[in-house]
Motif scaffolding. Sequence first.
Motif, short mmCIF file in Angstrom:
data_model
loop_
_atom_site.label_atom_id
_atom_site.label_comp_id
_atom_site.label_asym_id
_atom_site.label_seq_id
_atom_site.Cartn_x
_atom_site.Cartn_y
_atom_site.Cartn_z
N ALA A 133 0.83 -1.21 0.00
CA ALA A 133 0.00 0.00 0.00
C ALA A 133 0.87 1.26 0.00
O ALA A 133 0.50 2.28 -0.58
CB ALA A 133 -0.92 0.00 1.21
N ASN A 134 2.03 1.19 0.63
CA ASN A 134 2.90 2.37 0.72
C ASN A 134 3.27 2.90 -0.67
O ASN A 134 3.48 4.11 -0.83
CB ASN A 134 4.18 2.05 1.49
CG ASN A 134 3.93 1.90 2.99
OD1 ASN A 134 2.86 2.24 3.49
ND2 ASN A 134 4.91 1.37 3.70
N CYS A 135 3.35 2.03 -1.65
CA CYS A 135 3.75 2.50 -2.99
C CYS A 135 2.77 3.55 -3.49
O CYS A 135 3.16 4.47 -4.22
CB CYS A 135 3.93 1.34 -3.97
SG CYS A 135 2.40 0.55 -4.49
N ALA A 136 1.50 3.44 -3.11
CA ALA A 136 0.52 4.46 -3.50
C ALA A 136 0.78 5.75 -2.74
O ALA A 136 0.74 6.85 -3.32
CB ALA A 136 -0.90 3.96 -3.24
N LEU A 137 1.09 5.63 -1.44
CA LEU A 137 1.35 6.82 -0.62
C LEU A 137 2.57 7.59 -1.13
O LEU A 137 2.57 8.82 -1.15
CB LEU A 137 1.55 6.45 0.85
CG LEU A 137 0.35 5.85 1.59
CD1 LEU A 137 0.71 5.61 3.06
CD2 LEU A 137 -0.89 6.76 1.49
N TYR A 138 3.61 6.87 -1.55
CA TYR A 138 4.81 7.56 -2.06
C TYR A 138 4.44 8.48 -3.22
O TYR A 138 5.08 9.50 -3.44
CB TYR A 138 5.85 6.56 -2.60
CG TYR A 138 6.48 5.64 -1.59
CD1 TYR A 138 6.80 6.07 -0.32
CD2 TYR A 138 6.76 4.32 -1.93
CE1 TYR A 138 7.39 5.20 0.60
CE2 TYR A 138 7.35 3.45 -1.03
CZ TYR A 138 7.66 3.90 0.24
OH TYR A 138 8.24 3.03 1.13
#
Length: 383
Positions: free
Chosen positions: A85-90
């Motif tokens: 999910a972090n890849c979206a936040l980045y």
Amino acid sequence: MINFNVPPYTGKELQYIEQCVRAQKICGDGQFTKKCNSWLENKTGTKKALLTTSCTHATELAALLVDVKPGDEVITTPITFAASANCALYCGARPVFADINDKTYNIDPEKVKEATTEKTKAVVAVDFTGQSVELDALMAHCKKHNLVLIEDGAHVIGTKYKGQPNGSIADMTTFSFHPVKTVTGGEGGAVMTNNEEYYQKLLLARSHGITRDTAFMEEEPHGGWYYEQVSLGYNYRMTDIQAGLLVSQLDKLPMFSERRKEIVAKYNEAFLQIPEIQVQEEIPESDTTRHLYILRIKPDRLKINRREFFDALAAENIMCNVHYIPTYYFPHYQRLGYEKGICPKAEKLYDEMMSLPLYYGMTDQDAEDVITAVKKIVDYYKK
Ligand SMILES: *Cc1c(COP(=O)(O)O)cnc(C)c1O
């Protein structure tokens, strides 16, 4: 004591590292980087493999490449490591969590459909435990809505979906070579893709946005030394030392796969006989190299909960783990406004599961000891 995971030792590691150092090519353009690339491309039947510093970086590059940006949504599962999910936040986008199928524990394609809006840009699907996600259904959905399918394949190396190796199927698949995974380079990852255009962009983004290839330059070269930065990129290159470690392991993957399958078969055989335990359902399309083995208890049939079961196994010297805490339970995600309750099947799974020891070097006796401990605890605490 039986450890949760012990990375395999192949006996070639030191030799390869020494070769690397003697060749005086220790960064990412040496002999082992090339060997890893061709292994990954040939053995998975994928046009291009791009080695990276980690699967986290690989997934970030994949999301950046398809221009995930503020205002966009990226659908993923909560039963995964936070990086999915972090890849979206980045990228400034919002992760949207779709619930799992509570038999296979993978993201439910029907829930992905329900979660899709006009803001959706990509789906990050995770092959949880190494069992392939339902790629046919996910790819059909993504095609219909013009979404990019990024397969977070951190668990999946060695698995085939309908006879075709995972890595070669989705728009992009990312692998992890962290020491807890099936094969390791100490740290490291890869993006796999059949799309040449994606590959060229990934190559740039992995290396500062810098190119030495005149075909991609905007200005006339000033001379032999000339290179150009044509976009903003990163330094996410794997070293040749890591690639050397990785090659020593990739060569042994068929052996690792077989052994993992044998241990999984032993566990399944024993646990399918125990009504207090639910065994993860296997889909026939996936010929799975299992990265994790999930023991799920049926709390209504036991006097103890997961936490007590986990502690009881530790008291028997069986070191377990839990994969995963639903991503949106973490304080960082709570502060972003995610509420508990959005994926009830994932939350129930989290309350009932633990991961048993599973690694290449486990002996039959180790597996027997794990089974004996589980049976002992179930017998003692069953209702
Ligand atoms: C381990 C893991 C990652 C992160 O891999 P790194 O190589 O450590 O960055 C991402 N997704 C999943 C599902 C993982 O298990």
